[in-house]
Scaffold this motif. Structure first.
Motif, PDB file in Angstrom:
ATOM      1  N   TYR A 110       0.787  -1.219   0.000  1.00 21.30           N
ATOM      2  CA  TYR A 110       0.000   0.000   0.000  1.00 21.30           C
ATOM      3  C   TYR A 110       0.828   1.283   0.000  1.00 21.30           C
ATOM      4  O   TYR A 110       0.334   2.329  -0.400  1.00 21.30           O
ATOM      5  CB  TYR A 110      -0.912   0.033   1.250  1.00 21.30           C
ATOM      6  N   ASN A 111       2.058   1.207   0.487  1.00 21.15           N
ATOM      7  CA  ASN A 111       2.804   2.440   0.736  1.00 21.15           C
ATOM      8  C   ASN A 111       3.993   2.622  -0.203  1.00 21.15           C
ATOM      9  O   ASN A 111       4.980   3.255   0.157  1.00 21.15           O
ATOM     10  CB  ASN A 111       3.275   2.489   2.191  1.00 21.15           C
ATOM     11  N   ASP A 112       3.929   2.074  -1.406  1.00 24.49           N
ATOM     12  CA  ASP A 112       5.062   2.170  -2.324  1.00 24.49           C
ATOM     13  C   ASP A 112       5.382   3.611  -2.709  1.00 24.49           C
ATOM     14  O   ASP A 112       6.540   4.033  -2.717  1.00 24.49           O
ATOM     15  CB  ASP A 112       4.827   1.311  -3.568  1.00 24.49           C
ATOM     16  N   LYS A 113       4.348   4.399  -3.001  1.00 25.55           N
ATOM     17  CA  LYS A 113       4.586   5.785  -3.407  1.00 25.55           C
ATOM     18  C   LYS A 113       5.135   6.606  -2.246  1.00 25.55           C
ATOM     19  O   LYS A 113       6.013   7.455  -2.427  1.00 25.55           O
ATOM     20  CB  LYS A 113       3.294   6.404  -3.954  1.00 25.55           C
ATOM     21  N   LEU A 114       4.610   6.361  -1.051  1.00 28.15           N
ATOM     22  CA  LEU A 114       5.091   7.077   0.120  1.00 28.15           C
ATOM     23  C   LEU A 114       6.548   6.723   0.409  1.00 28.15           C
ATOM     24  O   LEU A 114       7.362   7.608   0.699  1.00 28.15           O
ATOM     25  CB  LEU A 114       4.215   6.735   1.326  1.00 28.15           C
ATOM     26  N   LEU A 115       6.908   5.458   0.308  1.00 28.51           N
ATOM     27  CA  LEU A 115       8.282   5.042   0.555  1.00 28.51           C
ATOM     28  C   LEU A 115       9.246   5.630  -0.468  1.00 28.51           C
ATOM     29  O   LEU A 115      10.376   6.003  -0.138  1.00 28.51           O
ATOM     30  CB  LEU A 115       8.384   3.515   0.537  1.00 28.51           C
ATOM     31  N   ARG A 116       8.785   5.714  -1.708  1.00 26.86           N
ATOM     32  CA  ARG A 116       9.652   6.295  -2.745  1.00 26.86           C
ATOM     33  C   ARG A 116       9.974   7.746  -2.421  1.00 26.86           C
ATOM     34  O   ARG A 116      11.096   8.216  -2.640  1.00 26.86           O
ATOM     35  CB  ARG A 116       8.976   6.167  -4.113  1.00 26.86           C
ATOM     36  N   ARG A 117       8.997   8.430  -1.848  1.00 28.78           N
ATOM     37  CA  ARG A 117       9.215   9.834  -1.508  1.00 28.78           C
ATOM     38  C   ARG A 117      10.035   9.962  -0.218  1.00 28.78           C
ATOM     39  O   ARG A 117      10.955  10.782  -0.135  1.00 28.78           O
ATOM     40  CB  ARG A 117       7.871  10.532  -1.341  1.00 28.78           C
ATOM     41  N   GLU A 154       9.905  -2.133   6.093  1.00 30.40           N
ATOM     42  CA  GLU A 154       9.493  -0.849   5.548  1.00 30.40           C
ATOM     43  C   GLU A 154       8.170  -0.933   4.793  1.00 30.40           C
ATOM     44  O   GLU A 154       7.344  -0.023   4.856  1.00 30.40           O
ATOM     45  CB  GLU A 154      10.576  -0.301   4.614  1.00 30.40           C
ATOM     46  N   VAL A 155       7.969  -2.008   4.034  1.00 31.24           N
ATOM     47  CA  VAL A 155       6.768  -2.104   3.211  1.00 31.24           C
ATOM     48  C   VAL A 155       5.560  -2.390   4.090  1.00 31.24           C
ATOM     49  O   VAL A 155       5.663  -3.025   5.140  1.00 31.24           O
ATOM     50  CB  VAL A 155       6.898  -3.194   2.125  1.00 31.24           C
ATOM     51  N   GLU A 156       4.399  -1.927   3.633  1.00 33.23           N
ATOM     52  CA  GLU A 156       3.136  -2.157   4.327  1.00 33.23           C
ATOM     53  C   GLU A 156       2.149  -2.810   3.372  1.00 33.23           C
ATOM     54  O   GLU A 156       2.006  -2.388   2.232  1.00 33.23           O
ATOM     55  CB  GLU A 156       2.559  -0.840   4.844  1.00 33.23           C
ATOM     56  N   GLY A 157       1.474  -3.817   3.858  1.00 33.02           N
ATOM     57  CA  GLY A 157       0.515  -4.538   3.031  1.00 33.02           C
ATOM     58  C   GLY A 157       0.639  -6.023   3.290  1.00 33.02           C
ATOM     59  O   GLY A 157       1.045  -6.457   4.370  1.00 33.02           O
TER      60      GLY A 157
END
Length: 311
Positions: A110-117, A154-157
């Motif tokens: 779910y948080n791929d875009k947030l982690l990239r930032r 780090e990843v969420e989901g």
């Protein structure tokens, strides 16, 4: 819902034909969890190869070279990123310093875009949420237990990952998604798939001698099997599976520091990023969220719509 599958012929006793037949049996049985695309990764001739294409596995007719001892596979049911674009399909290629690797994922992040930032990771034309796992490993500059632990925490989901390096080390990162791993010691063979039913269906077409041993993996385990069949194991924290993934609802002691900092520095932008990620999960792209905002809907109203179906 996708499927991981594969094999390790660590005694190197199987012929090219036998390995090809086994991989095809595994791939075709794995169609039960995805028919949009399929792919395999393996080392042959001193090079890491990835063969992936759109369409159900039975139409692809994978072929395995005789010197490939470890084959890592994936069948895909699309949730993000068109399967018609090869780059969006699994396995994905990565590079930690000079060492290449391939990664496959079953689940949704779910948080791929947030982690990239948060981590200042480069933008990419790959649209699949799973690719953030590759970028997080690359950021650590190595493929080992430490970098895999960093990525998994780090990843969420929902997830289960397999990662293959150029030395034929195969890693399993077991989150909350299923995985079934069998070992045939007398044959020098490991076989795996996302579910036991799929694995048994595939094995039924292989005419294997002997009874396999089941290798149990729990949520939070990282397992490495090397080219000689030796196993090593480590763990990662599973706190994320027992609390909401949003920084706004996490207990503060469990929120990764970069996420805290990002939410504190620009809470509106962080919340909008989160909202767009949720919208993607429900089938709406970022442009649609921007359109709703332009039409005067608030972020709270959009969130209510995503969860309750009323806008």
């Amino acid at each position: 819902m996708c499927c991981l599958f594969g094999m390790i012929d660590y005694k190197d006793t199987l012929s090219r034909r036998q390995k090809t037949r086994m991989v095809r049996a595994l791939a075709e049985a794995s169609e039960a969890r995805g028919t949009d695309a399929a792919g395999i990764a393996y080392n042959a001739g001193g090079t890491l190869h990835i063969d992936k294409r759109p369409g159900p596995a039975h139409t692809i007719h994978f072929t395995v070279p005789g010197d490939a001892k470890v084959i890592m596979g994936h069948t895909r049911m699309t949730t993000q990123g068109s399967a018609l674009k090869r780059q969006n399909n699994h396995p994905f290629a990565g590079r930690a310093r000079r060492e290449g690797f391939a990664l496959a994922h079953n689940g949704v992040l779910y948080n791929d875009k947030l982690l990239r930032r948060i981590h200042d990771l480069s933008q990419t034309s790959i649209e699949t949420d799973s690719y953030i796992a590759v970028q997080l490993i690359e950021k650590q500059g190595a493929l080992n237990f430490d970098s895999l632990r960093f990525m998994a925490e780090e990843v969420e989901g929902s997830f289960c990952f397999t990662v293959l390096d150029r030395k034929d080390n195969l890693y399993f990162v077991k989150g909350d998604n299923p995985l079934c791993l069998y070992h045939y010691p007398e044959l020098g063979l490991y076989l795996y798939a996302s579910t036991e039913e799929i694995l048994r269906n595939a094995i039924g077409k292989m005419r294997l001698a002997g009874t396999p041993e089941s290798v149990t993996l729990h949520c939070g385990d990282i397992l490495k099997i090397d080219a000689q069949g030796k196993r090593e194991q480590d763990t990662f924290s599973t706190e994320q599976f027992f609390c909401s993934w949003s920084p706004y609802f996490w207990p503060q002691h469990t929120v990764p520091v970069p996420a805290k900092r990002y939410a504190a520095e620009d809470p509106e932008a962080a919340y909008l990023d989160e909202l767009k990620t949720i919208a993607t999960w429900y089938g709406y792209d970022n442009a649609m969220v921007d359109t709703w905002l332009a039409e005067g809907f608030t972020t709270d109203e959009i969130e209510d719509f995503l969860y309750c179906g009323e806008l």
